[in-house]
Scaffold this motif. Structure first.
Motif, short mmCIF file in Angstrom:
data_model
loop_
_atom_site.label_atom_id
_atom_site.label_comp_id
_atom_site.label_asym_id
_atom_site.label_seq_id
_atom_site.Cartn_x
_atom_site.Cartn_y
_atom_site.Cartn_z
N LYS A 1 4.70 7.06 -0.14
CA LYS A 1 5.71 6.11 0.32
C LYS A 1 5.07 4.72 0.45
CE LYS A 1 9.29 5.33 3.68
NZ LYS A 1 10.02 5.79 4.83
N ASN A 27 0.85 -1.18 0.00
CA ASN A 27 0.00 0.00 0.00
C ASN A 27 0.90 1.23 0.00
OD1 ASN A 27 -2.36 1.48 0.02
ND2 ASN A 27 -3.23 0.39 1.76
N THR A 28 0.32 2.41 -0.18
CA THR A 28 1.09 3.65 -0.11
C THR A 28 0.43 4.60 0.87
OG1 THR A 28 -0.13 4.51 -2.02
CG2 THR A 28 2.01 3.51 -2.46
N ASP A 29 1.27 5.40 1.53
CA ASP A 29 0.73 6.40 2.46
C ASP A 29 0.35 7.66 1.67
OD1 ASP A 29 3.09 7.76 1.97
OD2 ASP A 29 3.90 7.52 3.98
N TYR A 30 -0.07 8.72 2.37
CA TYR A 30 -0.52 9.95 1.70
C TYR A 30 0.59 10.63 0.90
CZ TYR A 30 -4.81 9.59 4.38
OH TYR A 30 -5.99 9.16 4.90
N ASP A 31 1.85 10.40 1.31
CA ASP A 31 2.98 11.00 0.60
C ASP A 31 3.49 10.13 -0.54
OD1 ASP A 31 3.02 13.23 2.31
OD2 ASP A 31 4.18 12.12 3.80
N TYR A 62 4.47 1.01 1.78
CA TYR A 62 4.60 0.21 3.00
C TYR A 62 3.90 -1.12 2.78
CZ TYR A 62 -0.17 1.67 4.27
OH TYR A 62 -1.53 1.90 4.29
N ILE A 89 1.64 -4.44 4.42
CA ILE A 89 0.68 -4.84 5.44
C ILE A 89 0.73 -6.36 5.58
CG2 ILE A 89 -1.75 -4.85 6.14
CD1 ILE A 89 -2.11 -2.47 4.12
N THR A 120 2.14 -3.55 10.19
CA THR A 120 2.63 -2.89 8.99
C THR A 120 4.12 -2.65 9.15
OG1 THR A 120 2.15 -0.70 9.90
CG2 THR A 120 0.44 -1.72 8.54
N THR A 121 4.80 -2.50 8.00
CA THR A 121 6.24 -2.27 8.02
C THR A 121 6.65 -1.54 6.75
OG1 THR A 121 8.42 -3.30 8.20
CG2 THR A 121 6.73 -4.55 7.02
N TRP A 122 7.75 -0.81 6.84
CA TRP A 122 8.34 -0.18 5.65
C TRP A 122 9.24 -1.17 4.93
CZ3 TRP A 122 5.79 4.00 4.71
CH2 TRP A 122 5.36 4.83 5.75
#
Length: 75
Positions: free
Chosen positions: A23, A17-21, A25, A27, A34-36
């Motif tokens: 990036k 998945n991606t965050d709002y920026d 990550y 699941i 969750t992890t990077w």
């Protein structure tokens, strides 16, 4: 960096998945985490259990400490 944006080559129960920026990550639905860190990255994974290794190192340091005390008492 992920090797691809496909969920198909991830381990069972994982999702990208991606965050709002933007990036990326990962699941882990099985363990609900969750992890990077890409779970497919074999360079990050280790076959060693670090908890066990840290306990062994601690016990070894105690043995060294006690040997030093015994040598000091003998002098």
């Amino acid at each position: 960096m992920p090797k691809s944006s496909s969920n198909a080559d991830l381990p069972l129960g994982w999702e990208i998945n991606t965050d709002y920026d933007g990036k990326v990550y990962f699941i882990d639905h099985i363990n609900k985490k969750t992890t990077w860190i890409d779970p497919r990255d074999k360079f990050i994974k280790s076959p060693y259990n670090f908890e066990v290794l840290s306990q062994l190192l601690y016990l070894q340091s105690i043995q060294i400490y006690h040997k030093d005390l015994q040598l000091w008492d003998a002098q």
